[in-house]
Design a protein around this motif. Structure first.
Motif, PDB file in Angstrom:
ATOM      1  N   PHE A  12      -1.476  40.969 -22.828  1.00  0.00           N
ATOM      2  CA  PHE A  12      -1.968  41.984 -21.899  1.00  0.00           C
ATOM      3  C   PHE A  12      -1.119  41.935 -20.626  1.00  0.00           C
ATOM      4  CE2 PHE A  12      -5.577  41.498 -24.635  1.00  0.00           C
ATOM      5  CZ  PHE A  12      -6.203  42.736 -24.627  1.00  0.00           C
ATOM      6  N   PRO A  13      -0.902  43.089 -20.007  1.00  0.00           N
ATOM      7  CA  PRO A  13      -0.143  43.096 -18.749  1.00  0.00           C
ATOM      8  C   PRO A  13      -1.027  42.659 -17.572  1.00  0.00           C
ATOM      9  CG  PRO A  13      -0.800  45.323 -19.324  1.00  0.00           C
ATOM     10  CD  PRO A  13      -1.250  44.448 -20.458  1.00  0.00           C
ATOM     11  N   ASN A  14      -0.388  42.172 -16.553  1.00  0.00           N
ATOM     12  CA  ASN A  14      -1.097  41.817 -15.322  1.00  0.00           C
ATOM     13  C   ASN A  14      -0.765  42.880 -14.277  1.00  0.00           C
ATOM     14  OD1 ASN A  14      -2.329  40.662 -13.165  1.00  0.00           O
ATOM     15  ND2 ASN A  14      -1.004  38.864 -13.048  1.00  0.00           N
ATOM     16  N   TYR A  15      -1.720  43.737 -13.990  1.00  0.00           N
ATOM     17  CA  TYR A  15      -1.480  44.849 -13.074  1.00  0.00           C
ATOM     18  C   TYR A  15      -1.765  44.488 -11.614  1.00  0.00           C
ATOM     19  CZ  TYR A  15      -1.677  47.877 -17.255  1.00  0.00           C
ATOM     20  OH  TYR A  15      -1.444  48.475 -18.457  1.00  0.00           O
ATOM     21  N   ALA A  16      -2.152  43.237 -11.357  1.00  0.00           N
ATOM     22  CA  ALA A  16      -2.667  42.896 -10.023  1.00  0.00           C
ATOM     23  C   ALA A  16      -1.634  43.109  -8.924  1.00  0.00           C
ATOM     24  CB  ALA A  16      -3.161  41.455 -10.020  1.00  0.00           C
ATOM     25  N   ALA A  17      -0.483  42.512  -9.080  1.00  0.00           N
ATOM     26  CA  ALA A  17       0.483  42.559  -7.989  1.00  0.00           C
ATOM     27  C   ALA A  17       1.135  43.931  -7.871  1.00  0.00           C
ATOM     28  CB  ALA A  17       1.549  41.489  -8.202  1.00  0.00           C
ATOM     29  N   LYS A  18       1.454  44.515  -8.982  1.00  0.00           N
ATOM     30  CA  LYS A  18       2.201  45.775  -8.961  1.00  0.00           C
ATOM     31  C   LYS A  18       1.322  46.966  -8.618  1.00  0.00           C
ATOM     32  CE  LYS A  18       5.943  48.248 -10.009  1.00  0.00           C
ATOM     33  NZ  LYS A  18       7.188  48.099  -9.275  1.00  0.00           N
ATOM     34  N   PHE A  19       0.107  46.983  -9.170  1.00  0.00           N
ATOM     35  CA  PHE A  19      -0.721  48.171  -9.026  1.00  0.00           C
ATOM     36  C   PHE A  19      -2.080  47.897  -8.368  1.00  0.00           C
ATOM     37  CE2 PHE A  19       1.932  48.841 -12.814  1.00  0.00           C
ATOM     38  CZ  PHE A  19       2.592  50.000 -12.448  1.00  0.00           C
ATOM     39  N   SER A  20      -2.310  46.654  -7.971  1.00  0.00           N
ATOM     40  CA  SER A  20      -3.586  46.274  -7.336  1.00  0.00           C
ATOM     41  C   SER A  20      -4.788  46.441  -8.264  1.00  0.00           C
ATOM     42  CB  SER A  20      -3.821  47.076  -6.050  1.00  0.00           C
ATOM     43  OG  SER A  20      -2.855  46.750  -5.104  1.00  0.00           O
ATOM     44  N   LYS A  77      -6.951  44.294 -10.458  1.00  0.00           N
ATOM     45  CA  LYS A  77      -7.156  42.861 -10.729  1.00  0.00           C
ATOM     46  C   LYS A  77      -7.928  42.658 -12.028  1.00  0.00           C
ATOM     47  CE  LYS A  77      -8.991  40.308  -7.587  1.00  0.00           C
ATOM     48  NZ  LYS A  77      -9.849  39.915  -6.434  1.00  0.00           N
ATOM     49  N   PRO A  78      -7.506  41.729 -12.876  1.00  0.00           N
ATOM     50  CA  PRO A  78      -8.322  41.429 -14.063  1.00  0.00           C
ATOM     51  C   PRO A  78      -9.637  40.789 -13.627  1.00  0.00           C
ATOM     52  CG  PRO A  78      -6.521  39.861 -13.854  1.00  0.00           C
ATOM     53  CD  PRO A  78      -6.297  40.893 -12.787  1.00  0.00           C
ATOM     54  N   VAL A  79     -10.738  41.288 -14.157  1.00  0.00           N
ATOM     55  CA  VAL A  79     -12.045  40.773 -13.727  1.00  0.00           C
ATOM     56  C   VAL A  79     -12.863  40.195 -14.879  1.00  0.00           C
ATOM     57  CG1 VAL A  79     -12.262  42.196 -11.662  1.00  0.00           C
ATOM     58  CG2 VAL A  79     -13.002  43.112 -13.876  1.00  0.00           C
ATOM     59  N   TYR A 101     -10.684  43.846 -18.700  1.00  0.00           N
ATOM     60  CA  TYR A 101     -11.127  44.816 -17.705  1.00  0.00           C
ATOM     61  C   TYR A 101     -10.435  44.516 -16.372  1.00  0.00           C
ATOM     62  CZ  TYR A 101     -14.798  45.467 -21.175  1.00  0.00           C
ATOM     63  OH  TYR A 101     -15.479  45.695 -22.338  1.00  0.00           O
ATOM     64  N   TYR A 102      -9.988  45.585 -15.719  1.00  0.00           N
ATOM     65  CA  TYR A 102      -9.317  45.455 -14.430  1.00  0.00           C
ATOM     66  C   TYR A 102     -10.084  46.295 -13.407  1.00  0.00           C
ATOM     67  CZ  TYR A 102      -5.292  44.412 -17.547  1.00  0.00           C
ATOM     68  OH  TYR A 102      -4.443  43.928 -18.516  1.00  0.00           O
ATOM     69  N   GLU A 103     -10.144  45.824 -12.177  1.00  0.00           N
ATOM     70  CA  GLU A 103     -10.843  46.582 -11.134  1.00  0.00           C
ATOM     71  C   GLU A 103      -9.935  46.834  -9.945  1.00  0.00           C
ATOM     72  OE1 GLU A 103     -15.599  45.593 -11.563  1.00  0.00           O
ATOM     73  OE2 GLU A 103     -14.511  44.874  -9.813  1.00  0.00           O
ATOM     74  N   SER A 104     -10.165  47.982  -9.320  1.00  0.00           N
ATOM     75  CA  SER A 104      -9.471  48.312  -8.073  1.00  0.00           C
ATOM     76  C   SER A 104     -10.312  49.335  -7.324  1.00  0.00           C
ATOM     77  CB  SER A 104      -8.086  48.893  -8.365  1.00  0.00           C
ATOM     78  OG  SER A 104      -7.466  49.311  -7.171  1.00  0.00           O
ATOM     79  N   GLY A 105     -10.640  49.035  -6.088  1.00  0.00           N
ATOM     80  CA  GLY A 105     -11.384  49.992  -5.274  1.00  0.00           C
ATOM     81  C   GLY A 105     -12.679  50.452  -5.912  1.00  0.00           C
TER      82      GLY A 105
END
Lengths: 260, 169
Positions: A152-160, A162-164, A180-184
């Motif tokens: 799975f990709p880690n979108y945290a740094a690039k796209f904010s 965060k995997p939750v 699952y990833y969360e942002s805003g």
């Protein structure tokens, strides 16, 4: 800044707290730090205040450049802003999308015991049951979770994003893992399904980017993108996230670190 | 003679640059704290980048654009600080924005957040804009700013804390 509250924290410790907040801290250090947070209200406060700032910053993410600036830049020589084409089914009115989603759902109902991409997309609505996977040490573009070697990709740094959390299922005897990833306050679910490729719904629209075909459709109010990585079906879906944003996430190669 | 190796460099494609306009605009606004100044800054950045062909090594387009934006902004500030100061005339004062395409509450919130960022000391500000506004990784941010990537996260932590404090009032 309230320097009192960070007194006694080294640069390295502050760096770890920053990485914890944006999801780039490796899993082993994350576990260690979370133990410390439980014992230290001061450290927990540093994390909470960073998260508050990050939430405020994420709230600005839909601010677009003014049209007059866009026009000036395009006149100067940059190509017209190449927004990814969003299929009409996704950019049309809510009623049309809902009707289409309804139709697509029934068109794509799995056959006897079969699994469809819409069935895989439905896993996104389930709650996560496992902690979020951590980033791979030395390869921050990847999370430690994978299905048959497909990570799975880690979108945290690039796209904010965060995997939750994560969950595992076995629909129709296949192995499916969802992260699952969360942002805003919004959530994106990314499912990888083992076994042969799943067919997309017949009414889905095709978007081809860098040699990969992405199929987009709507289901139960969710926007869904599905494509293949190494013969595995990937399904990315969310509510309230534009299809163009999902396509950007789906197509992210992490400078070659994310295998397709 | 300068040789450009096709293996290690690539030509910046103007066709791709328009995609970054929104993010670059937000970064510019956060750097300088003014929506109007951000428009000028982004336009100046694109003009510089598009003036001649650019060849990239190890850097992606957004990182390169941010480096140019950052240098344009801080160079202009240094130049301005060396000029004799002249009291503003009435005609120099910008009227309040008459734009009607913004949601007032949302625009006000965005403005508050970016004003808080713009008030940060430079090292904190540039790190926070790179990572939390533009979405660069620590390594990309380090390359864009010409600092080691290990210096980014602690600056980021301090910057976030200061922004949180400013927004709490």
């Amino acid at each position: 800044m309230d320097f009192q509250s960070t007194n006694g924290y080294s640069e390295e410790q502050l760096a770890d707290l920053a990485r914890l907040v944006d999801g780039t801290l490796p899993a082993d250090r994350r576990a260690e730090l979370e133990v410390h947070l439980a014992e230290s209200p001061e450290a927990a406060s540093i994390v909470a205040r960073q998260e508050a700032a990050l939430d405020a910053l994420r709230g600005t993410a839909d601010t677009a450049a003014p049209a007059r600036l866009r026009a000036r830049v395009e006149r100067r020589g940059a190509a017209p802003v190449a927004r990814r084409r969003v299929p009409a089914i996704l950019s049309g009115g809510l009623a049309a999308a809902a009707a289409a989603a309804f139709a697509l759902f029934f068109l794509a109902l799995p056959g006897a015991g079969g699994l469809s991409t819409t069935g895989a997309a439905a896993l996104a609505d389930k709650p996560w049951t496992q902690p979020a996977p951590g980033a791979v040490a030395g390869t921050p573009q990847l999370l430690s979770a994978k299905v048959d070697g497909v990570p799975f990709p880690n979108y945290a740094a690039k796209f904010s994003w965060k995997p939750v959390g994560a969950r595992e299922d076995a629909p129709s005897g296949r192995r499916a893992r969802t992260v699952y990833y969360e942002s805003g306050g919004r959530t994106v679910a990314y499912t990888i399904v083992s076994g042969g490729a799943l067919n997309p719904p017949s009414g889905s629209r095709s978007v081809r980017q860098d040699g990969v075909e992405f199929r987009t459709f709507a289901k139960d109010g969710r926007t869904v993108v599905t494509w293949q990585r190494r013969g595995h079906t990937c399904v990315l879906s969310a509510t309230g996230v534009p299809a163009s944003d999902l396509l950007t996430l789906a197509d992210w190669r992490g400078k070659g670190a994310i295998p397709f | 003679m300068i040789q450009v190796s096709a293996k290690t460099t690539r030509k910046l494609d103007p066709e791709e640059l328009g995609d970054h306009l929104d993010r670059l605009f937000r970064a510019a606004w956060a750097l300088c704290g003014s929506r109007e100044d951000a428009e000028d800054l982004v336009q100046e950045t694109y003009e510089r980048v598009l003036r001649r062909p650019r060849f990239m090594r190890r850097e992606d387009d957004l990182g390169y654009l941010y480096r140019t934006l950052h240098n344009t902004y801080f160079n202009a500030r240094r130049t301005a600080s060396r000029r004799p100061r002249v009291a503003a005339q009435l005609d120099d004062v910008q009227a309040a924005s008459s734009r009607t395409d913004l949601q007032p509450e949302r625009a006000a919130e965005t403005s508050l957040v970016f004003e808080a960022v713009a008030a940060l000391p430079q090292p904190m500000r540039e790190a926070l804009v790179a990572v939390d506004v533009l979405g660069l990784s620590y390594a990309e941010a380090g390359r864009a700013l010409g600092v080691h990537e290990n210096t980014i996260p602690s600056r980021l932590a301090r910057a976030r804390l200061k922004v949180a404090e400013a927004l709490q009032g």
